[in-house]
Design an enzyme around this catalytic site. Sequence first.
Site, PDB file in Angstrom:
ATOM      1  N   HIS A 171       0.547  -7.542 -22.786  1.00 47.52           N
ATOM      2  CA  HIS A 171      -0.416  -6.639 -23.414  1.00 47.52           C
ATOM      3  C   HIS A 171      -0.639  -6.961 -24.892  1.00 47.52           C
ATOM      4  CE1 HIS A 171      -0.105  -4.606 -19.732  1.00 47.52           C
ATOM      5  NE2 HIS A 171       0.878  -3.782 -20.014  1.00 47.52           N
ATOM      6  N   LYS A 215      -9.395  -1.420 -20.869  1.00 46.64           N
ATOM      7  CA  LYS A 215      -9.456  -0.197 -21.677  1.00 46.64           C
ATOM      8  C   LYS A 215     -10.662  -0.234 -22.608  1.00 46.64           C
ATOM      9  CE  LYS A 215      -4.585   1.048 -21.467  1.00 46.64           C
ATOM     10  NZ  LYS A 215      -4.825   2.333 -20.792  1.00 46.64           N
ATOM     11  N   TYR A 275      -4.764  -3.627 -19.668  1.00 45.18           N
ATOM     12  CA  TYR A 275      -5.198  -3.339 -21.030  1.00 45.18           C
ATOM     13  C   TYR A 275      -6.577  -3.936 -21.328  1.00 45.18           C
ATOM     14  CZ  TYR A 275      -1.660  -0.599 -23.293  1.00 45.18           C
ATOM     15  OH  TYR A 275      -0.892   0.460 -23.677  1.00 45.18           O
ATOM     16  N   ALA A 288       0.800  -1.229   0.000  1.00 45.60           N
ATOM     17  CA  ALA A 288       0.000   0.000   0.000  1.00 45.60           C
ATOM     18  C   ALA A 288       0.829   1.272   0.000  1.00 45.60           C
ATOM     19  CB  ALA A 288      -0.931   0.001   1.220  1.00 45.60           C
ATOM     20  N   LEU A 334       1.747   2.408  -7.109  1.00 52.75           N
ATOM     21  CA  LEU A 334       0.689   1.665  -7.795  1.00 52.75           C
ATOM     22  C   LEU A 334      -0.608   1.722  -6.999  1.00 52.75           C
ATOM     23  CD1 LEU A 334      -0.488  -0.353  -9.838  1.00 52.75           C
ATOM     24  CD2 LEU A 334       0.424  -2.160  -8.396  1.00 52.75           C
TER      25      LEU A 334
END
Length: 517
Positions: A241, A183, A180, A12, A16
């Site tokens: 990806h 998206k 990805y 944490a 990120l």
Amino acid sequence: MGQSSVIVILGASGNLAAKKLVRRYSHRRGSLDEKLKIIGLDLTHMEHDDFINHINSCVDASTPELADKFKVFRERCSYITINQDAGDDSFIELRKRMESFIESDEAQNRYFYMALPPNIYVAVSEQLRRNCYSEKGDSQIIVFLQIEKPFGRDLESSVELHQKMEPNWKENEIFRIDHYLGKEMVKNVMTLRFGNPIFGALWDCNHIDNVQISMTEAIGTEGRGGYFDDVGIIRDVMQNHLMQLMALTTMERPGSFSAEDLRHEKKARVLRLIPPLDTKHTMIGQFVKSADGKHPGYKDDDSVPRDSRCATFCTSVAYVKNARWEGVPFILKSGKALNESKTEIRLQLKDTTDAMLRDTAHNQLIIRIQPDEALRLKMNAKMPGLELRTVGTELDLTYKRTVPDPDIPEAYECLLLDAFKGDYSDSVSEQELEASWKIFTPLLHHLEGNKDIKPVDYAYGRMHCEMLDAEIHQADGYLRQAQKVRTAWRTSSAPISTKRNLHGEHVAGSGYRILLN
């Protein structure tokens, strides 16, 4: 999340967690579930106020509405510092903290978001299973996959990682995030393919000449050279990806949008039909300082070894061995420190016959994933007038121009909501990962095992690594096709045409220039 739910963020204190997860949940559409709690967990010692200040630095509270939302959000947050020398004590404390939010007989869903290096996935997952597993509700490991840390380094290490986690966590309790897949334009690929017969009828080797799938960045490693040197552009982008984009582009129509149909039956199946990448059809590069000297080269980073052979650019060619895609080259390209940041899928259709309209431009379907989400279809039309002259034009669906104020959610928002709803259709399955690593592992071992192989230098900020692109495209016929047709791009108000001289060559009139498309 109808019943009590807890999101535990392991790692944490990192960027990120703050930038992606916390920012998304503090700005969630609608109101936060009253029974939702968030616990941060990390080795870094922080008091509660320190943790709130950490996430506050990454949250936009510029309007009264956002400020009120964040105020409610932070009241749900707490933090626990992990004591490495205390064995299970920190995880027992975590269990007690979660239990304090519910009555003794109440069920509770627990989601463990692992923003951690893969080398400690197994140890942490064992601690969570032993001390924090929910017996009356759902427990789920949410594995952050393929941005900061690839899930393994090759096929063998990935399989080993799965095998070590398997005794504690079942496949349906692991949600692997490849952002990805969240998206907007990636989610649109299936609708485009299977919701429009005009495209479905053309989606095969009889009509498509080649497909380019690219992800380029205008920035370099920006202080992350030490990390990146251990990963490289192939593991960082291409194995994950680009393979997910290729799977969505090439898979057969699924029976439904369920996780079983989409992941196991279609995506994993088509990935298994892709042979390992041929080293003869692969080129790698490494950026050096920019021509003006303003941007440093990759090895100018103090954390990067001076003799590093790490690739910051790679282009390669993949094939799918089935009837639909037989002989169609899929040109994969990814690189850092190029002239622009963009991700797109570009399908170039086969050339027209020479019987009537010679040397017209290829039709192309371009799916722009980021930035400026768009769908564009390049096509040919007759120039108005008495002469038969062709003009290159396009149908352009750019979201920002077509849809006023498009409400496009963040990729993480989509995927996390899927995880909490138990929808695994956009989670990367174990079968997909295994198939993807089989494609790239031989190439990675070849590049890393042969010290004589060194990446080609290219200057920071170049349009692309020209020499590498040219060699790959020429080897697979793409450059020949591109050179055959030159598309006119407007630079003034003058008309655009592809008028030819007596030798059949294109000639550029006043007000426009000719560029390779």
